[in-house]
Write a protein that holds these residues in place. Structure first.
Motif, PDB file in Angstrom:
ATOM      1  N   ASP A  25       4.390   1.233   9.632  1.00 51.93           N
ATOM      2  CA  ASP A  25       3.471   1.835  10.780  1.00 51.93           C
ATOM      3  C   ASP A  25       3.405   3.151  10.811  1.00 51.93           C
ATOM      4  OD1 ASP A  25       2.862  -0.746  12.414  1.00 51.93           O
ATOM      5  OD2 ASP A  25       5.034  -1.041  11.997  1.00 51.93           O
ATOM      6  N   ALA A  26       4.339   4.091  10.551  1.00 51.92           N
ATOM      7  CA  ALA A  26       4.639   5.397  10.652  1.00 51.92           C
ATOM      8  C   ALA A  26       5.205   5.982   9.465  1.00 51.92           C
ATOM      9  CB  ALA A  26       4.925   6.210  12.155  1.00 51.92           C
ATOM     10  N   LYS A  27       5.248   7.105   9.125  1.00 53.55           N
ATOM     11  CA  LYS A  27       6.026   7.798   8.062  1.00 53.55           C
ATOM     12  C   LYS A  27       7.149   8.249   8.426  1.00 53.55           C
ATOM     13  CE  LYS A  27       1.521   8.328   5.286  1.00 53.55           C
ATOM     14  NZ  LYS A  27       0.796   9.641   4.654  1.00 53.55           N
ATOM     15  N   LEU A  28       7.257   8.304   9.946  1.00 57.91           N
ATOM     16  CA  LEU A  28       8.525   8.966  10.300  1.00 57.91           C
ATOM     17  C   LEU A  28       9.174   8.124  11.457  1.00 57.91           C
ATOM     18  CD1 LEU A  28       7.214  12.606  10.789  1.00 57.91           C
ATOM     19  CD2 LEU A  28       8.891  11.928   8.955  1.00 57.91           C
ATOM     20  N   PRO A  29      10.353   8.045  11.782  1.00 62.30           N
ATOM     21  CA  PRO A  29      10.969   7.400  12.903  1.00 62.30           C
ATOM     22  C   PRO A  29      10.562   8.051  14.285  1.00 62.30           C
ATOM     23  CG  PRO A  29      12.587   8.795  12.014  1.00 62.30           C
ATOM     24  CD  PRO A  29      11.217   9.017  10.932  1.00 62.30           C
ATOM     25  N   ALA A  30      10.721   7.566  15.213  1.00 63.57           N
ATOM     26  CA  ALA A  30      10.445   8.018  16.629  1.00 63.57           C
ATOM     27  C   ALA A  30      10.808   9.514  16.692  1.00 63.57           C
ATOM     28  CB  ALA A  30      11.053   7.297  17.690  1.00 63.57           C
ATOM     29  N   PRO A  31       9.855  10.543  17.103  1.00 58.90           N
ATOM     30  CA  PRO A  31      10.353  11.874  17.369  1.00 58.90           C
ATOM     31  C   PRO A  31      11.092  12.159  18.636  1.00 58.90           C
ATOM     32  CG  PRO A  31       7.936  11.403  17.959  1.00 58.90           C
ATOM     33  CD  PRO A  31       8.774  10.179  17.391  1.00 58.90           C
ATOM     34  N   THR A  32      11.940  13.195  18.626  1.00 60.26           N
ATOM     35  CA  THR A  32      12.536  13.714  19.713  1.00 60.26           C
ATOM     36  C   THR A  32      11.564  14.219  20.537  1.00 60.26           C
ATOM     37  OG1 THR A  32      12.799  15.988  18.648  1.00 60.26           O
ATOM     38  CG2 THR A  32      14.352  14.039  18.373  1.00 60.26           C
ATOM     39  N   ARG A  33      11.940  14.388  21.986  1.00 58.19           N
ATOM     40  CA  ARG A  33      11.164  14.927  22.887  1.00 58.19           C
ATOM     41  C   ARG A  33      10.932  16.480  22.678  1.00 58.19           C
ATOM     42  NH1 ARG A  33      13.714  11.503  25.880  1.00 58.19           N
ATOM     43  NH2 ARG A  33      15.572  13.034  26.840  1.00 58.19           N
ATOM     44  N   HIS A  34      12.009  17.184  22.019  1.00 56.88           N
ATOM     45  CA  HIS A  34      12.144  18.603  21.919  1.00 56.88           C
ATOM     46  C   HIS A  34      10.868  18.727  20.664  1.00 56.88           C
ATOM     47  CE1 HIS A  34      13.253  22.144  19.144  1.00 56.88           C
ATOM     48  NE2 HIS A  34      13.573  22.490  20.435  1.00 56.88           N
ATOM     49  N   ASP A  35      10.760  17.761  19.569  1.00 56.48           N
ATOM     50  CA  ASP A  35       9.904  18.131  18.571  1.00 56.48           C
ATOM     51  C   ASP A  35       8.410  17.851  18.945  1.00 56.48           C
ATOM     52  OD1 ASP A  35      11.558  18.216  16.612  1.00 56.48           O
ATOM     53  OD2 ASP A  35      11.409  16.180  15.843  1.00 56.48           O
ATOM     54  N   ILE A  36       8.123  17.141  20.299  1.00 48.85           N
ATOM     55  CA  ILE A  36       6.951  16.894  21.048  1.00 48.85           C
ATOM     56  C   ILE A  36       6.450  18.212  21.720  1.00 48.85           C
ATOM     57  CG2 ILE A  36       5.624  15.534  22.557  1.00 48.85           C
ATOM     58  CD1 ILE A  36       7.197  12.998  21.608  1.00 48.85           C
ATOM     59  N   PHE A  37       7.390  18.593  22.218  1.00 45.92           N
ATOM     60  CA  PHE A  37       7.346  19.779  23.303  1.00 45.92           C
ATOM     61  C   PHE A  37       7.284  21.035  22.647  1.00 45.92           C
ATOM     62  CE2 PHE A  37       7.718  16.492  26.455  1.00 45.92           C
ATOM     63  CZ  PHE A  37       6.900  17.019  27.508  1.00 45.92           C
ATOM     64  N   ALA A  38       7.776  21.069  21.606  1.00 47.65           N
ATOM     65  CA  ALA A  38       7.961  22.457  20.555  1.00 47.65           C
ATOM     66  C   ALA A  38       6.817  22.312  19.484  1.00 47.65           C
ATOM     67  CB  ALA A  38       9.140  22.383  19.895  1.00 47.65           C
ATOM     68  N   ASP A  39       5.706  21.128  19.679  1.00 51.70           N
ATOM     69  CA  ASP A  39       4.610  21.209  18.984  1.00 51.70           C
ATOM     70  C   ASP A  39       4.840  21.044  17.437  1.00 51.70           C
ATOM     71  OD1 ASP A  39       2.814  21.242  20.913  1.00 51.70           O
ATOM     72  OD2 ASP A  39       2.787  23.331  20.972  1.00 51.70           O
ATOM     73  N   ARG A  40       5.782  20.504  17.274  1.00 52.07           N
ATOM     74  CA  ARG A  40       6.274  19.782  15.806  1.00 52.07           C
ATOM     75  C   ARG A  40       5.197  19.073  15.418  1.00 52.07           C
ATOM     76  NH1 ARG A  40      11.106  16.898  12.959  1.00 52.07           N
ATOM     77  NH2 ARG A  40      10.398  16.631  10.634  1.00 52.07           N
ATOM     78  N   TRP A  41       5.146  18.146  16.552  1.00 53.13           N
ATOM     79  CA  TRP A  41       4.188  16.895  16.100  1.00 53.13           C
ATOM     80  C   TRP A  41       3.203  16.952  17.391  1.00 53.13           C
ATOM     81  CZ3 TRP A  41       4.083  15.938  11.591  1.00 53.13           C
ATOM     82  CH2 TRP A  41       5.301  15.727  10.784  1.00 53.13           C
ATOM     83  N   THR A  42       1.924  16.647  17.303  1.00 57.98           N
ATOM     84  CA  THR A  42       1.057  16.626  18.391  1.00 57.98           C
ATOM     85  C   THR A  42       0.352  15.103  17.813  1.00 57.98           C
ATOM     86  OG1 THR A  42      -1.030  17.577  17.401  1.00 57.98           O
ATOM     87  CG2 THR A  42       0.530  18.985  18.460  1.00 57.98           C
ATOM     88  N   LEU A  97       0.965  -0.975   0.087  1.00 57.65           N
ATOM     89  CA  LEU A  97      -0.032   0.007   0.197  1.00 57.65           C
ATOM     90  C   LEU A  97       0.833   1.244   0.084  1.00 57.65           C
ATOM     91  CD1 LEU A  97      -3.051   0.982  -0.148  1.00 57.65           C
ATOM     92  CD2 LEU A  97      -2.731   1.075   2.717  1.00 57.65           C
ATOM     93  N   ARG A  98       1.271   1.580  -0.880  1.00 61.41           N
ATOM     94  CA  ARG A  98       2.310   2.722  -1.282  1.00 61.41           C
ATOM     95  C   ARG A  98       1.650   4.225  -1.020  1.00 61.41           C
ATOM     96  NH1 ARG A  98       7.117   1.434  -2.531  1.00 61.41           N
ATOM     97  NH2 ARG A  98       7.545  -0.511  -3.784  1.00 61.41           N
ATOM     98  N   GLN A  99       0.325   4.128  -0.993  1.00 60.83           N
ATOM     99  CA  GLN A  99      -0.235   5.315  -0.215  1.00 60.83           C
ATOM    100  C   GLN A  99       0.135   5.770   1.025  1.00 60.83           C
ATOM    101  OE1 GLN A  99      -3.939   3.494  -1.410  1.00 60.83           O
ATOM    102  NE2 GLN A  99      -4.712   5.487  -1.809  1.00 60.83           N
ATOM    103  N   ALA A 100       0.673   4.945   1.920  1.00 62.46           N
ATOM    104  CA  ALA A 100       0.752   4.990   3.005  1.00 62.46           C
ATOM    105  C   ALA A 100       2.410   5.333   3.220  1.00 62.46           C
ATOM    106  CB  ALA A 100       0.101   3.807   3.934  1.00 62.46           C
ATOM    107  N   PHE A 101       3.092   5.285   2.310  1.00 59.12           N
ATOM    108  CA  PHE A 101       4.578   5.351   2.475  1.00 59.12           C
ATOM    109  C   PHE A 101       4.703   6.860   2.782  1.00 59.12           C
ATOM    110  CE2 PHE A 101       6.812   1.351   0.922  1.00 59.12           C
ATOM    111  CZ  PHE A 101       5.807   0.476   1.270  1.00 59.12           C
ATOM    112  N   PRO A 102       6.015   6.868   3.144  1.00 60.51           N
ATOM    113  CA  PRO A 102       6.516   8.233   3.519  1.00 60.51           C
ATOM    114  C   PRO A 102       6.952   9.144   2.132  1.00 60.51           C
ATOM    115  CG  PRO A 102       7.777   6.711   4.841  1.00 60.51           C
ATOM    116  CD  PRO A 102       6.791   5.936   3.717  1.00 60.51           C
ATOM    117  N   ASP A 103       7.019  10.487   2.370  1.00 59.17           N
ATOM    118  CA  ASP A 103       7.433  11.323   1.575  1.00 59.17           C
ATOM    119  C   ASP A 103       8.656  11.373   1.293  1.00 59.17           C
ATOM    120  OD1 ASP A 103       7.892  13.538  -0.019  1.00 59.17           O
ATOM    121  OD2 ASP A 103       7.031  15.201   1.036  1.00 59.17           O
ATOM    122  N   GLY A 104       9.264  10.970   0.267  1.00 56.62           N
ATOM    123  CA  GLY A 104      10.617  10.709   0.068  1.00 56.62           C
ATOM    124  C   GLY A 104      11.275  11.882  -0.003  1.00 56.62           C
ATOM    125  N   THR A 105      10.903  13.037  -0.068  1.00 58.08           N
ATOM    126  CA  THR A 105      11.438  14.604  -0.334  1.00 58.08           C
ATOM    127  C   THR A 105      11.787  14.995   1.375  1.00 58.08           C
ATOM    128  OG1 THR A 105       9.506  15.838  -0.086  1.00 58.08           O
ATOM    129  CG2 THR A 105      10.296  15.196  -2.260  1.00 58.08           C
TER     130      THR A 105
END
Length: 494
Positions: free
Chosen positions: A412-429, A276-284
């Motif tokens: 399972d996810a389009k990105l690897p495990a995020p950093t705590r900085h990314d979470i607390f800086a709201d890059r990802w919610t 299911l390539r629709q679920a693959f990451p953006d290669g850019t």
């Protein structure tokens, strides 16, 4: 007796062979894990994966050792196996906090059904693991325990909501673990921590004594280092339970052979896998590109083992996943029903947590749930959402039938495990993180994640295999064959 072999790759079969040969005892094993918990979880790297640790585990292990010495036989399929359990699943001998600072030292009157089954099989509940408040995040942020570290990179999150179970099993703080999965809370942290994580068709495992998030989607499940160990745990955990009407699913699934036995002769020869390539990451995106590279290498390995890879497409995938999500429509009602039945926990409702500020500041999903209707039928789209879920199921089953597909695969996810900085800086919610695990969850399909390999900078990547409902025997057999073809799991260096 000091155990001479490494604990971080020990399997259930290894432990049982050692018990029977006299190489080491269940007590030796429990003591060794308790020592690792002190050195790795409480001090040293300080993973912070366990909320509480059993003070009776050594005594339980001694009793099992005496029984083995007296009878020459193991007491059950999980005799002496130390297990860590996500702390949204009730245990009578340890506090159950649901990851919430508001729960105090709540102790339920009885074990959850799944825990009772594990104990009956001889398992030893070693401790309860961290999770975000009431399992409402893809990350480890908890008002009770703070954050948990990823053992592969201490600056990164282990994923949620089964955060502590993933970190503990990956780091060799227990032999196996139990998580819970509504939208991916077993599979996402398993993928971030290099584990096998299994989500079953909802209802195969009783949810009695497990806090709800979206009741029709909720399920407990194994988090292990091998497919064989996941199958051994599943054999113990499945079955009808009068306390959970959804376990009528056990009638549909049937008894059949054991899941562990179904792994015999596993092979990918002639297996058709839908990609299911629709679920693959953006290669850019550099992070996405590293995940994509790892997954492509894994697919090459599967093809080399005899699998036939077939490109498949699900029409309007993103739109269907978005519309069939029931978190902000149904979760509040299901969660409130659970806590209101437990007045001793001191949490009358989810709104109480929001109104009193007793929740972690980064739980945007919990805030969104409470902002939604208290009764799902107050959402004018509720019936359409439920009907759309059935249509989504039919469409995907049709795609599998038309292409003669055994399983569908994607990261399972389009990105690897995020950093705590990314979470607390709201890059990802929680509401914006690009996980694919919700696909199987909202289809009510079983799925398993396997370690696909690691990125160029050493972060685990999970490959998800999704099957049709009640196809767990076939799913596990194919997962075992895929596991043999993929790069061997590498334990974290701590």
């Amino acid at each position: 007796m000091t155990i001479q072999r490494p604990l971080d790759e020990l399997t259930i079969a290894d432990a049982h062979a050692a018990f029977q040969s006299g190489e080491f005892t269940a007590e030796d094993l429990v003591v060794a894990y308790l020592d690792r918990i002190e050195r790795i979880d409480r001090t040293g790297p300080a993973l912070n994966s366990l909320i509480s640790v059993s003070d009776t585990a050594v005594d339980q292990a001694r009793r099992l050792d005496r029984e083995l010495a007296d009878t020459g036989k193991l007491t059950g399929p999980l005799h002496g196996i130390p297990v860590v359990v996500k702390d949204q699943i009730e245990t009578a001998d340890l506090p159950t906090t649901f990851g919430s600072i508001a729960s105090g030292e709540f102790r339920p009157d009885r074990d959850a059904t799944a825990i009772a089954k594990l104990r009956q099989a001889g398992a030893i509940i070693l401790g309860k693991t961290t999770l975000p408040d009431f399992a409402t995040s893809w990350f480890s942020t908890s008002s009770r325990s703070g954050v948990t570290k990823n053992p592969y990179d201490l600056a990164r999150d282990p994923g949620g909501s089964s955060s502590g179970t993933a970190a503990a099993v990956a780091a060799g703080l227990a032999l196996v673990g139990v998580g819970e999965d509504t939208g991916g809370s077993i599979r996402l942290p398993a993928s971030f921590c290099g584990l096998v994580g299994l989500r079953v068709t909802p209802g195969l495992i009783s949810r009695a004594g497990m806090s709800s998030l979206v009741k029709p989607q909720d399920t407990a499940g194994p988090m292990t280092r091998t497919v064989a160990d996941a199958a051994r745990m599943l054999d113990v955990m499945v079955g009808y339970d009068p306390a959970d009407e959804y376990t009528a699913a056990a009638v549909v699934a049937g008894s059949g052979s054991s899941y562990a036995q179904s792994l015999a002769g596993a092979s990918l020869a002639g297996v058709r896998i839908g990609v299911l390539r629709q679920a693959f990451p953006d290669g850019t995106d550099p992070d996405g590109a590293r995940v994509a590279e790892t997954v492509e290498a894994a697919l090459t390995s599967l093809r080399g083992a005899g699998a036939e890879l077939v490109e498949v497409t699900i029409d309007d995938l993103d739109e269907q996943v978005g519309f069939t999500s029931l978190y902000t429509t149904r979760s509040q009602a299901d969660m409130d029903e659970f806590v209101s039945a437990r007045p001793a926990a001191g949490i009358p409702s989810m709104r109480f947590l929001i109104d009193t500020g007793q929740y972690h500041e980064k739980l945007d999903l919990l805030e969104a749930i409470v902002a939604g209707p208290q009764d799902p039928q107050d959402d004018p789209e509720y019936v359409r959402r439920v009907l759309a879920q059935s249509a989504f199921q039919r469409q995907v089953l049709g795609v599998m039938a038309q292409n003669s597909i055994d399983v569908v695969v994607f990261p399972d996810a389009k990105l690897p495990a995020p950093t705590r900085h990314d979470i607390f800086a709201d890059r990802w919610t929680c509401l914006t993180y690009p996980t694919n695990t919700v696909i199987a969850s909202q289809l009510l399909f079983p799925a398993i994640t396997l370690p696909a390999g690691q990125t160029s900078d050493g972060l685990p990547v999970g490959l998800e295999l999704m099957a049709a409902p009640y196809a767990e025997h076939e799913l596990l057999r194919l997962a075992a064959a895929a596991e043999a073809a993929l790069p061997a799991r590498r334990a974290p260096v701590l």
